[in-house]
Motif scaffolding. Structure first.
Motif, PDB file in Angstrom:
ATOM      1  N   ILE A  50      39.921  29.129  28.804  1.00  9.41           N
ATOM      2  CA  ILE A  50      40.410  29.649  27.524  1.00  9.41           C
ATOM      3  C   ILE A  50      41.021  31.036  27.706  1.00  9.41           C
ATOM      4  N   GLY A  51      40.364  31.892  28.478  1.00 13.18           N
ATOM      5  CA  GLY A  51      40.875  33.249  28.690  1.00 13.18           C
ATOM      6  C   GLY A  51      42.206  33.284  29.413  1.00 13.18           C
ATOM      7  N   ILE A  52      42.345  32.476  30.462  1.00 10.54           N
ATOM      8  CA  ILE A  52      43.613  32.458  31.197  1.00 10.54           C
ATOM      9  C   ILE A  52      44.734  31.881  30.338  1.00 10.54           C
ATOM     10  N   ILE A  95      48.192  38.384  32.959  1.00 17.09           N
ATOM     11  CA  ILE A  95      47.390  37.197  33.257  1.00 17.09           C
ATOM     12  C   ILE A  95      46.107  37.626  33.950  1.00 17.09           C
ATOM     13  N   GLY A  96      45.012  37.184  33.425  1.00 18.95           N
ATOM     14  CA  GLY A  96      43.708  37.455  34.026  1.00 18.95           C
ATOM     15  C   GLY A  96      42.827  38.386  33.226  1.00 18.95           C
ATOM     16  N   LEU A  97      43.412  39.212  32.379  1.00 22.60           N
ATOM     17  CA  LEU A  97      42.615  40.182  31.630  1.00 22.60           C
ATOM     18  C   LEU A  97      41.626  39.485  30.702  1.00 22.60           C
ATOM     19  N   TYR A  98      42.117  38.613  29.842  1.00 20.40           N
ATOM     20  CA  TYR A  98      41.225  37.856  28.964  1.00 20.40           C
ATOM     21  C   TYR A  98      40.453  36.807  29.753  1.00 20.40           C
ATOM     22  N   GLY A  99      41.035  36.329  30.831  1.00 19.83           N
ATOM     23  CA  GLY A  99      40.343  35.362  31.681  1.00 19.83           C
ATOM     24  C   GLY A  99      39.046  35.926  32.226  1.00 19.83           C
ATOM     25  N   ILE A 100      39.086  37.151  32.714  1.00 20.74           N
ATOM     26  CA  ILE A 100      37.884  37.807  33.244  1.00 20.74           C
ATOM     27  C   ILE A 100      36.857  37.993  32.132  1.00 20.74           C
ATOM     28  N   ALA A 101      37.296  38.542  31.009  1.00 19.92           N
ATOM     29  CA  ALA A 101      36.380  38.849  29.912  1.00 19.92           C
ATOM     30  C   ALA A 101      35.740  37.588  29.341  1.00 19.92           C
ATOM     31  N   LYS A 102      36.533  36.555  29.095  1.00 19.41           N
ATOM     32  CA  LYS A 102      35.981  35.339  28.483  1.00 19.41           C
ATOM     33  C   LYS A 102      35.137  34.529  29.468  1.00 19.41           C
ATOM     34  N   THR A 103      35.404  34.657  30.763  1.00 14.64           N
ATOM     35  CA  THR A 103      34.556  34.013  31.761  1.00 14.64           C
ATOM     36  C   THR A 103      33.143  34.582  31.684  1.00 14.64           C
ATOM     37  N   ILE A 104      33.050  35.893  31.642  1.00 12.38           N
ATOM     38  CA  ILE A 104      31.740  36.547  31.587  1.00 12.38           C
ATOM     39  C   ILE A 104      31.055  36.259  30.258  1.00 12.38           C
ATOM     40  N   PHE A 138      33.155  28.188  33.077  1.00 11.02           N
ATOM     41  CA  PHE A 138      34.412  27.474  33.268  1.00 11.02           C
ATOM     42  C   PHE A 138      35.239  27.445  31.983  1.00 11.02           C
ATOM     43  N   LEU A 139      34.594  27.129  30.857  1.00  8.88           N
ATOM     44  CA  LEU A 139      35.308  27.090  29.581  1.00  8.88           C
ATOM     45  C   LEU A 139      35.897  28.459  29.246  1.00  8.88           C
ATOM     46  N   GLY A 140      35.104  29.520  29.433  1.00 10.47           N
ATOM     47  CA  GLY A 140      35.597  30.875  29.176  1.00 10.47           C
ATOM     48  C   GLY A 140      36.778  31.234  30.058  1.00 10.47           C
ATOM     49  N   ALA A 141      36.721  30.825  31.325  1.00  6.99           N
ATOM     50  CA  ALA A 141      37.818  31.118  32.243  1.00  6.99           C
ATOM     51  C   ALA A 141      39.103  30.414  31.820  1.00  6.99           C
ATOM     52  N   PRO A 146      39.923  32.292  20.089  1.00  7.28           N
ATOM     53  CA  PRO A 146      39.471  31.774  21.379  1.00  7.28           C
ATOM     54  C   PRO A 146      38.095  32.308  21.787  1.00  7.28           C
ATOM     55  N   LEU A 147      37.804  33.545  21.422  1.00  3.30           N
ATOM     56  CA  LEU A 147      36.472  34.090  21.714  1.00  3.30           C
ATOM     57  C   LEU A 147      35.408  33.325  20.940  1.00  3.30           C
ATOM     58  N   LEU A 148      35.676  33.022  19.672  1.00  5.28           N
ATOM     59  CA  LEU A 148      34.718  32.271  18.864  1.00  5.28           C
ATOM     60  C   LEU A 148      34.460  30.885  19.448  1.00  5.28           C
TER      61      LEU A 148
END
Length: 174
Positions: free
Chosen positions: A73-75, A86-95, A68-71, A49-51
């Motif tokens: 995918i992360g969530i 819930i939210g940990l990867y959402g925060i990281a992938k949003t940024i 938006f896409l990062g948010a 998902p990061l890629l």
């Protein structure tokens, strides 16, 4: 005069994809990531998902869409995962999505060396955000860097080179 796919700031081309490409690719990456853990610890070496977040962020070159896409995918990765709130990867992938789109708007990231370097750096940035978020919001210990993370970043960047070249074939000609 700029071509139809050129970006006004740096004259960097914005890539277009067939409809549904981003959604289907993101879904497949999330599905594979969620199911790969069954095959052993080697599957933890990569973050599909990061890629996908990095690739489409850099390709679209629009910070709002990258964010938006990062948010999303992360969530979704948080929801499908078994070990993160819930939210940990959402925060990281949003940024990361925002940063990848911003970098993509400024420089040309089509060269393999620049792609490898970008994936490598954004992987470590992603891990730093996860560590800070885990320490700050969850009050749990988290390491910023380990030899295992270095191996993970090299494997993810190497695999990213292959995946990015495959995803390049999904571009719509302008």
């Amino acid at each position: 005069m700029l071509s139809a796919g050129a970006h006004a700031e740096g004259n960097v081309e914005v890539h277009k994809y067939y409809s549904g490409t981003v959604v289907v690719t993101s879904f497949l990456a999330l599905l594979l990531q969620a199911s790969l853990h069954k095959y052993g610890r080697w599957a933890e070496l990569l973050d599909l998902p990061l890629l996908v977040t990095i690739y489409f962020g850099v390709s679209k070159r629009n910070p709002a869409s990258g964010l938006f896409l990062g948010a999303v995918i992360g969530i979704l990765q948080d929801a499908l995962g078994h070990d993160s709130p819930i939210g940990l990867y959402g925060i990281a992938k949003t940024i990361v999505g925002y940063l990848a789109s911003s970098v993509g708007a400024k420089i040309d990231t089509e060269h393999p060396v620049s792609r490898f370097g970008l994936i490598f750096l954004l992987f470590h940035f992603h891990q730093a955000i996860l560590a800070v978020t885990t320490r700050t919001l969850l009050d749990q210990p988290a390491r910023f860097f380990t030899p295992r993370l270095l191996l993970d970043s090299v494997v993810t960047a190497g695999l990213g080179m292959i995946i990015f070249s495959l995803l390049d074939r999904l571009r719509r000609s302008s």
